[in-house]
Every structure is written in structure tokens, then in C-alpha cells.
Design a protein around this motif. Structure first.
Motif, PDB file in Angstrom:
ATOM      1  N   GLY A  16      -6.749   4.045  11.194  1.00 40.55           N
ATOM      2  CA  GLY A  16      -5.637   4.865  11.660  1.00 40.55           C
ATOM      3  C   GLY A  16      -6.100   6.162  12.292  1.00 40.55           C
ATOM      4  O   GLY A  16      -5.573   6.593  13.322  1.00 40.55           O
TER       5      GLY A  16
ATOM      6  N   LEU B 271      -8.006   0.484   1.299  1.00 41.24           N
ATOM      7  CA  LEU B 271      -7.230   1.645   1.713  1.00 41.24           C
ATOM      8  C   LEU B 271      -8.047   2.565   2.601  1.00 41.24           C
ATOM      9  O   LEU B 271      -7.568   3.036   3.636  1.00 41.24           O
ATOM     10  CB  LEU B 271      -6.763   2.395   0.455  1.00 41.24           C
ATOM     11  CG  LEU B 271      -6.053   3.723   0.695  1.00 41.24           C
ATOM     12  CD1 LEU B 271      -4.829   3.528   1.557  1.00 41.24           C
ATOM     13  CD2 LEU B 271      -5.703   4.369  -0.634  1.00 41.24           C
ATOM     14  N   SER B 272      -9.295   2.833   2.224  1.00 43.15           N
ATOM     15  CA  SER B 272     -10.110   3.750   3.015  1.00 43.15           C
ATOM     16  C   SER B 272     -10.342   3.212   4.412  1.00 43.15           C
ATOM     17  O   SER B 272     -10.317   3.971   5.395  1.00 43.15           O
ATOM     18  CB  SER B 272     -11.450   3.988   2.315  1.00 43.15           C
ATOM     19  OG  SER B 272     -12.153   2.776   2.138  1.00 43.15           O
TER      20      SER B 272
ATOM     21  N   LEU C  61       0.291   4.253   0.590  1.00 47.83           N
ATOM     22  CA  LEU C  61      -0.062   5.269   1.573  1.00 47.83           C
ATOM     23  C   LEU C  61       0.177   4.801   3.005  1.00 47.83           C
ATOM     24  O   LEU C  61      -0.214   5.497   3.942  1.00 47.83           O
ATOM     25  CB  LEU C  61      -1.539   5.678   1.413  1.00 47.83           C
ATOM     26  CG  LEU C  61      -1.889   6.413   0.120  1.00 47.83           C
ATOM     27  CD1 LEU C  61      -3.356   6.798   0.116  1.00 47.83           C
ATOM     28  CD2 LEU C  61      -1.020   7.637  -0.060  1.00 47.83           C
TER      29      LEU C  61
ATOM     30  N   LEU D 237      -7.158   3.633   6.542  1.00 45.16           N
ATOM     31  CA  LEU D 237      -6.974   5.024   6.949  1.00 45.16           C
ATOM     32  C   LEU D 237      -7.976   5.429   8.027  1.00 45.16           C
ATOM     33  O   LEU D 237      -7.636   6.171   8.957  1.00 45.16           O
ATOM     34  CB  LEU D 237      -7.120   5.941   5.728  1.00 45.16           C
ATOM     35  CG  LEU D 237      -6.011   5.837   4.684  1.00 45.16           C
ATOM     36  CD1 LEU D 237      -6.295   6.762   3.509  1.00 45.16           C
ATOM     37  CD2 LEU D 237      -4.657   6.154   5.293  1.00 45.16           C
TER      38      LEU D 237
ATOM     39  N   LEU E 259       0.027   8.081   9.710  1.00 45.75           N
ATOM     40  CA  LEU E 259      -1.332   7.983   9.193  1.00 45.75           C
ATOM     41  C   LEU E 259      -2.074   6.776   9.749  1.00 45.75           C
ATOM     42  O   LEU E 259      -3.284   6.834   9.978  1.00 45.75           O
ATOM     43  CB  LEU E 259      -1.303   7.897   7.672  1.00 45.75           C
ATOM     44  CG  LEU E 259      -0.804   9.137   6.924  1.00 45.75           C
ATOM     45  CD1 LEU E 259      -0.736   8.857   5.439  1.00 45.75           C
ATOM     46  CD2 LEU E 259      -1.704  10.327   7.207  1.00 45.75           C
ATOM     47  N   LEU E 260      -1.366   5.666   9.983  1.00 44.48           N
ATOM     48  CA  LEU E 260      -2.016   4.446  10.455  1.00 44.48           C
ATOM     49  C   LEU E 260      -2.077   4.341  11.978  1.00 44.48           C
ATOM     50  O   LEU E 260      -2.521   3.326  12.502  1.00 44.48           O
ATOM     51  CB  LEU E 260      -1.292   3.227   9.882  1.00 44.48           C
ATOM     52  CG  LEU E 260      -1.319   3.106   8.354  1.00 44.48           C
ATOM     53  CD1 LEU E 260      -0.621   1.835   7.906  1.00 44.48           C
ATOM     54  CD2 LEU E 260      -2.744   3.147   7.823  1.00 44.48           C
TER      55      LEU E 260
ATOM     56  N   ASN F 294       0.856  -1.186   0.000  1.00 46.35           N
ATOM     57  CA  ASN F 294       0.000   0.000   0.000  1.00 46.35           C
ATOM     58  C   ASN F 294       0.895   1.239   0.000  1.00 46.35           C
ATOM     59  O   ASN F 294       1.656   1.445   0.947  1.00 46.35           O
ATOM     60  CB  ASN F 294      -0.891  -0.014   1.250  1.00 46.35           C
ATOM     61  CG  ASN F 294      -1.973   1.053   1.197  1.00 46.35           C
ATOM     62  OD1 ASN F 294      -1.752   2.151   0.708  1.00 46.35           O
ATOM     63  ND2 ASN F 294      -3.138   0.724   1.692  1.00 46.35           N
TER      64      ASN F 294
END
Length: 331
Positions: A149, A142-143, A81, A146, A86-87, A79
Motif C-alpha cells: 500500500g 499484514l506487514s 487494518l 501495508l 492505507l492500502l 484484516n
């Protein structure tokens, strides 16, 4: 690893050496190297040796640790990102360090040197395990990662806020300065403790760069190619948590280095971790060194927290990255 990538890495190393020598002369007091070793002021040499040089070296270590942890996380989660901040991994580490700073605990002197790193390691590893288990579920995306996170960061920030509320004036000031990210309290002892944790973890990650490449093909494919996938994943989790924990315990929250640097290096050097790992390490060290030099010279004799500076630079990059991926997905 191709010859072109090798040449780029050697160029980054030489550039980093030059930046390091330059950074040791810059600050509220200019310290030219030529005058330090002539028959001049002994006080200037002591300032250079006891204050300026250890701070520059610690900036290199912390920047390398943050960038390398981001590189490993992006490869492990597959990933682009993935990032300790962020996580919520940095948030978990910061909460445990805040507990160590505020709550009264009596430990031996030798243990006290490593206690903030150990507390941060427990917090960062716990969050990383949660994120990793979530990333393996079929419905994860991914969403969702996040959002988790964000929730973890909110909980950890609330915990740090409660600890700040019950702290005394000295603890509150320490928490406030540490929370904004700073390398201002650097000593040779601090540098030595950081080096004993960051350097071995970095060497281990560099040695498993090729198996990490195979892991990008998928867990089943990597298994058939001879990779012990569970052992490799555990090793990378522990090393990444150790890097994040050490950086957070010493310098506080310094955002976006672990996101920006590996992503840039992946664009520049390609996906091969044999070049990506050392490239991220060198570039992360150089980026934080430049940021810290600017932070202590731009408003001299005052000093700007380096964590604020990296956030000002990293946040626009993160927004651009999100919009770029959105356009790619639509295309």
C-alpha cells in the motif's frame, strides 16, 4: 442480530438525524431553523437550501461510503487494518481523477457528470484487485500488505505530482484543493450523482451481510455452507471500489474514516456484519458530518480542509491500534 445491537442502531439513527438538523444551522453564517420558515429573509432560505443543506447531505453520503468501504475491506481481507487510504486504493482513485482533471478529454455532457467517478472507479478497482490477489498468497501478511500500500501510494502521489507540474494555474488550484479533501463545491447536481452510485452499492452490501459473515470462517467453510465465494468476492470488490471512487472523485482524499469507524463498531457491536454494516454506515456519516461542521466553523469565515482534520484525528488512532495489536501478539 441481537436486540441490544438493534437498539444501538436505532439510537445512532436518531442521533444522526439530530446532528444533521444542527449542522444545517452552523457555519460562517448562523441560520436558525425557526427563522428560516417564518416571514423573514428569503436570502437566508436560499443559502440554506442551495448551499448548506446539500453540503450536509453530501458529508453524510461520503462519510457513509468511506466507512462502509472500510468495513467491507476489513471483512473481505479478514484484516482489521484494511483501509482504502492505507492500502493505496484511494491513491489509485486520486491518480485517475487527476488525469481526468488535467488531461484534455472531450465527452458528452451526461457522461461528464459521471466521468470523474468512472475514472476513480477504474483506479480504485485496479489497486483493490492487486491487493486482494496478494492477500490470498500463502506468504502474505499484514506487514506485506501495508508495504505494498505504501508503494502504491508513493507511485500514485508521484503521478499526481507530475500532473500538477504540467497543469495550468486553474487546474493546479483545483488539484490542490481537491487533494486536501473538501466538500466546499457541493451542489444539488453533485449530490444527486453521488447518491445514484453510493446508495445502490450500500444496499447491495447490506443484503450480503450474512454471506460476508460466513466468509469470515474461511473460503472453504463458506463454500460448504452454500456461499458462492468467487461471486461474493467479486461483488464486494466492485461495490467497495465504487464507494471509494465516488467519495474520492467528489471530496478528494479524506483519510482514516474507513479505518477508525469500522474498527470502533467491531469493538462495540461485535463481528456480525448484519449490525456492523449499518452501524459503520451511520457512524461514518455522523463522524464526517461533525468533522465538516468543525472545519467550516472553527476558523470562520475561512474554512479548513476536512481531509486535514480527519488526518489529525485518525493518525493517533492508527498508531494506538498498531501498538495495541503488538501488545496483543506478545501476550
Amino acid at each position: 442480530m441481537s436486540r441490544a445491537v438493534s437498539r444501538i442502531l436505532w439510537g445512532l439513527l436518531l442521533l444522526l438525524l439530530g446532528l444533521t438538523m444542527l449542522a444545517t444551522t452552523q457555519g460562517a453564517m448562523h441560520l436558525p431553523l425557526a427563522s428560516l420558515w417564518s416571514a423573514g429573509d428569503e436570502g437566508l432560505r436560499q443559502i440554506w437550501l442551495t448551499i448548506r443543506l446539500p453540503r450536509v447531505l453530501l458529508a453524510l453520503l461520503v462519510g457513509a461510503a468511506l466507512a462502509l468501504s472500510g468495513c467491507v475491506m476489513q471483512g473481505l481481507f479478514r484484516n482489521p487494518l484494511a483501509d482504502p487510504g492505507l492500502l493505496g486504493i484511494s491513491g489509485g482513485a486520486s491518480l485517475m481523477v487527476a488525469c481526468w482533471l488535467v488531461l484534455p478529454v472531450s465527452v458528452p455532457v451526461l457522461v461528464a457528470l459521471y466521468a470523474p467517478m468512472l475514472a476513480a472507479f477504474i483506479g480504485s478497482l485496479a489497486v483493490m484487485v492487486v491487493i486482494y490477489l496478494l492477500s490470498k498468497t500463502a506468504e502474505s501478511g499484514l506487514s506485506r500488505l501495508l508495504l505494498v500500500g505504501i508503494a502504491i501510494n508513493a507511485l500514485c502521489n508521484a503521478g499526481v505530482g507530475v500532473l500538477s507540474w504540467i497543469s495550468n494555474d486553474a487546474q493546479l488550484r483545483q488539484l490542490s484543493q481537491w487533494g486536501m479533501g473538501s466538500l466546499g463545491q457541493t451542489e444539488w447536481l453533485t449530490l444527486g450523482v453521488a447518491a445514484t452510485l453510493i446508495l445502490p452499492a450500500s444496499v447491495v452490501i447490506w443484503r450480503v451481510a450474512q454471506p460476508l459473515n460466513l466468509l469470515q470462517l474461511g473460503e472453504e467453510e463458506a463454500h460448504y455452507l452454500g456461499v458462492n465465494v468467487p461471486a461474493l468476492q467479486r461483488l464486494l470488490l466492485v461495490c467497495s471500489a465504487l464507494l471509494v471512487a465516488t467519495a474520492v472523485a467528489i471530496s478528494g482524499i479524506i483519510s482514516f474514516v474507513g479505518l477508525v469507524v469500522p474498527h470502533l463498531m467491531r469493538i462495540w457491536l461485535g463481528p456480525d456484519h448484519r449490525g456492523l454494516v449499518p452501524g459503520s454506515l451511520l457512524t461514518g456519516a455522523g463522524l464526517l458530518l461533525i468533522a465538516d461542521t468543525v472545519a467550516r466553523t472553527a476558523v470562520a469565515p475561512a474554512e479548513m480542509p476536512v481531509g486535514l482534520l480527519t488526518s489529525l484525528l485518525g493518525a493517533p488512532w492508527f498508531l494506538w491500534l498498531i501498538f495495541r495489536q503488538r501488545r496483543t501478539a506478545r501476550g
